[in-house]
Design a protein around this motif. Structure first.
Motif, PDB file in Angstrom:
ATOM      1  N   ASP A  62      -4.480   7.323  -1.395  1.00 21.08           N
ATOM      2  CA  ASP A  62      -4.391   8.778  -1.475  1.00 21.08           C
ATOM      3  C   ASP A  62      -4.658   9.379  -0.107  1.00 21.08           C
ATOM      4  OD1 ASP A  62      -5.557  11.625  -2.136  1.00 21.08           O
ATOM      5  OD2 ASP A  62      -4.474  10.957  -3.924  1.00 21.08           O
ATOM      6  N   TYR A  63      -4.012  10.495   0.159  1.00 19.04           N
ATOM      7  CA  TYR A  63      -4.230  11.167   1.441  1.00 19.04           C
ATOM      8  C   TYR A  63      -5.580  11.878   1.495  1.00 19.04           C
ATOM      9  CZ  TYR A  63       0.713  10.418   2.471  1.00 19.04           C
ATOM     10  OH  TYR A  63       1.933   9.839   2.716  1.00 19.04           O
ATOM     11  N   GLU A  64      -6.083  12.266   0.362  1.00 22.04           N
ATOM     12  CA  GLU A  64      -7.255  13.149   0.332  1.00 22.04           C
ATOM     13  C   GLU A  64      -8.584  12.432   0.125  1.00 22.04           C
ATOM     14  OE1 GLU A  64      -6.607  16.112   1.231  1.00 22.04           O
ATOM     15  OE2 GLU A  64      -4.443  15.874   1.060  1.00 22.04           O
ATOM     16  N   ASP A  65      -8.551  11.184  -0.371  1.00 27.46           N
ATOM     17  CA  ASP A  65      -9.820  10.543  -0.732  1.00 27.46           C
ATOM     18  C   ASP A  65     -10.421   9.686   0.379  1.00 27.46           C
ATOM     19  OD1 ASP A  65      -8.235   8.307  -0.686  1.00 27.46           O
ATOM     20  OD2 ASP A  65      -8.518   7.778  -2.797  1.00 27.46           O
ATOM     21  N   TYR A  93       0.873  -1.178   0.000  1.00 30.44           N
ATOM     22  CA  TYR A  93       0.000   0.000   0.000  1.00 30.44           C
ATOM     23  C   TYR A  93       0.907   1.223   0.000  1.00 30.44           C
ATOM     24  CZ  TYR A  93      -3.946  -3.051   0.672  1.00 30.44           C
ATOM     25  OH  TYR A  93      -4.909  -4.021   0.477  1.00 30.44           O
ATOM     26  N   TYR A  94       0.692   2.074  -0.984  1.00 26.94           N
ATOM     27  CA  TYR A  94       1.760   2.989  -1.383  1.00 26.94           C
ATOM     28  C   TYR A  94       1.221   4.340  -1.838  1.00 26.94           C
ATOM     29  CZ  TYR A  94       5.507   4.700  -4.505  1.00 26.94           C
ATOM     30  OH  TYR A  94       6.467   5.440  -5.123  1.00 26.94           O
ATOM     31  N   ASN A  95       1.940   5.383  -1.445  1.00 30.05           N
ATOM     32  CA  ASN A  95       1.767   6.704  -2.020  1.00 30.05           C
ATOM     33  C   ASN A  95       3.177   7.225  -2.280  1.00 30.05           C
ATOM     34  OD1 ASN A  95       1.660   9.765  -1.905  1.00 30.05           O
ATOM     35  ND2 ASN A  95      -0.517   9.307  -1.890  1.00 30.05           N
ATOM     36  N   PRO A  96       3.443   7.794  -3.458  1.00 29.33           N
ATOM     37  CA  PRO A  96       4.813   8.195  -3.764  1.00 29.33           C
ATOM     38  C   PRO A  96       5.369   9.286  -2.864  1.00 29.33           C
ATOM     39  CG  PRO A  96       3.286   8.981  -5.450  1.00 29.33           C
ATOM     40  CD  PRO A  96       2.525   8.037  -4.584  1.00 29.33           C
ATOM     41  N   GLN A  97       4.502  10.024  -2.190  1.00 27.48           N
ATOM     42  CA  GLN A  97       4.954  11.079  -1.274  1.00 27.48           C
ATOM     43  C   GLN A  97       4.864  10.579   0.164  1.00 27.48           C
ATOM     44  OE1 GLN A  97       6.321  13.752  -2.664  1.00 27.48           O
ATOM     45  NE2 GLN A  97       5.772  12.900  -4.657  1.00 27.48           N
ATOM     46  N   LEU A 113      -6.267  -3.409   8.208  1.00 28.32           N
ATOM     47  CA  LEU A 113      -4.859  -3.728   7.978  1.00 28.32           C
ATOM     48  C   LEU A 113      -3.956  -2.943   8.914  1.00 28.32           C
ATOM     49  CD1 LEU A 113      -4.822  -3.654   4.056  1.00 28.32           C
ATOM     50  CD2 LEU A 113      -4.882  -5.681   5.533  1.00 28.32           C
ATOM     51  N   ASN A 114      -4.241  -1.651   9.060  1.00 25.33           N
ATOM     52  CA  ASN A 114      -3.441  -0.803   9.944  1.00 25.33           C
ATOM     53  C   ASN A 114      -4.356   0.169  10.666  1.00 25.33           C
ATOM     54  OD1 ASN A 114      -1.603   0.710  11.305  1.00 25.33           O
ATOM     55  ND2 ASN A 114      -0.500   1.443   9.523  1.00 25.33           N
ATOM     56  N   PRO A 115      -4.655  -0.093  11.923  1.00 27.60           N
ATOM     57  CA  PRO A 115      -5.550   0.794  12.678  1.00 27.60           C
ATOM     58  C   PRO A 115      -5.053   2.231  12.779  1.00 27.60           C
ATOM     59  CG  PRO A 115      -5.228  -1.280  13.841  1.00 27.60           C
ATOM     60  CD  PRO A 115      -4.251  -1.261  12.701  1.00 27.60           C
ATOM     61  N   MET A 116      -3.751   2.462  12.517  1.00 34.04           N
ATOM     62  CA  MET A 116      -3.218   3.818  12.525  1.00 34.04           C
ATOM     63  C   MET A 116      -3.642   4.596  11.287  1.00 34.04           C
ATOM     64  SD  MET A 116      -1.458   4.588  15.249  1.00 34.04           S
ATOM     65  CE  MET A 116      -0.307   5.871  14.776  1.00 34.04           C
ATOM     66  N   GLY A 117      -4.122   3.890  10.265  1.00 38.27           N
ATOM     67  CA  GLY A 117      -4.519   4.569   9.035  1.00 38.27           C
ATOM     68  C   GLY A 117      -3.355   5.202   8.312  1.00 38.27           C
ATOM     69  N   LYS A 118      -2.201   4.525   8.340  1.00 38.90           N
ATOM     70  CA  LYS A 118      -0.991   5.066   7.728  1.00 38.90           C
ATOM     71  C   LYS A 118      -0.322   4.023   6.847  1.00 38.90           C
ATOM     72  CE  LYS A 118       0.142   8.542  11.239  1.00 38.90           C
ATOM     73  NZ  LYS A 118       0.182   9.692  10.331  1.00 38.90           N
ATOM     74  N   ILE A 119       0.540   4.510   5.965  1.00 41.30           N
ATOM     75  CA  ILE A 119       1.340   3.634   5.132  1.00 41.30           C
ATOM     76  C   ILE A 119       2.816   3.855   5.466  1.00 41.30           C
ATOM     77  CG2 ILE A 119      -0.280   3.382   3.229  1.00 41.30           C
ATOM     78  CD1 ILE A 119       1.052   5.734   1.831  1.00 41.30           C
TER      79      ILE A 119
END
Length: 200
Positions: A33-36, A6-10, A47-53
């Motif tokens: 995406d961070y915004e959607d 699970y990936y975002n380039p930034q 998958l990640n309760p922190m909601g982060k990648i």
């Protein structure tokens, strides 16, 4: 088997992508995406309760946190590329130290530099930006291309990727050894492939 990233380039996920490239592991990028709101969806939070990648899914195994992912991948795919001293290798302790130093000291120091606040060096686990930068500069000043001499390891990905970011955004001083180390890493083909994906 394909590893799903699970990936975002930034994001820090680019370091995981770099490591997958170094290991030559088959992977599939799952863009988020961070915004959607995709990282706040019920499916992603499972998958990640922190909601982060980053997050990776390898068959039945889910791993979160950049350092944990790197430890997992380097050990599991050691036959692909030897990027981790084995459990019985005397260097294993130092390897673990530098892996954890990224999260325990380098990341907080970068946050301090970015937010421009003072700390009590004795109380803060990372000490200060200046202390972390000095420790890194001293380590990189040794006559070795990588943290473990000629052997490139996952610690170079995790620590080096973070240092590269810190230098790029002016969070750490561009000292000679730190800058040279980051430059050596940026010349690796796997680094260039990963960051080409980041910039595409």
């Amino acid at each position: 088997m394909t590893v799903h990233l699970y990936y975002n380039p930034q994001s820090r996920a680019v370091m995981t992508l770099w490591l997958l490239e170094e290991l030559g592991v088959s992977y599939d990028l799952k863009p988020v995406d961070y915004e959607d709101g995709s990282m706040r969806s019920e499916t992603f939070l499972a998958l990640n309760p922190m909601g982060k990648i980053p997050v990776i899914v390898d068959g039945e195994t889910v791993v979160t946190e950049t350092v944990a992912i790197a430890l997992y991948l380097a050990d599991k795919f050691k036959d692909n590329a030897d990027l981790a001293p084995g459990i019985d290798d005397p260097r294993r302790g130092e390897y673990l130290r530098w892996m954890v130093f990224q999260a325990a000291s380098v990341e907080p120091a970068m946050f301090q530099a970015n937010m421009k606040f003072e700390t009590n060096e004795r109380s803060a686990g990372w000490g200060s930006v200046e202390l972390v930068a000095r420790v890194l500069e001293n380590r990189f000043s040794l006559a070795n291309p990588y943290l473990f001499g000629e052997q490139f390891t996952a610690a170079d990905v995790v620590l080096g990727g973070t240092v590269n970011w810190a230098l790029q955004f002016g969070m750490f001083p561009k000292t000679p050894a730190m800058t040279a180390y980051a430059q050596r890493l940026s010349e690796r083909p796997a680094f260039q492939r990963a960051f080409a994906t980041q910039n595409s």
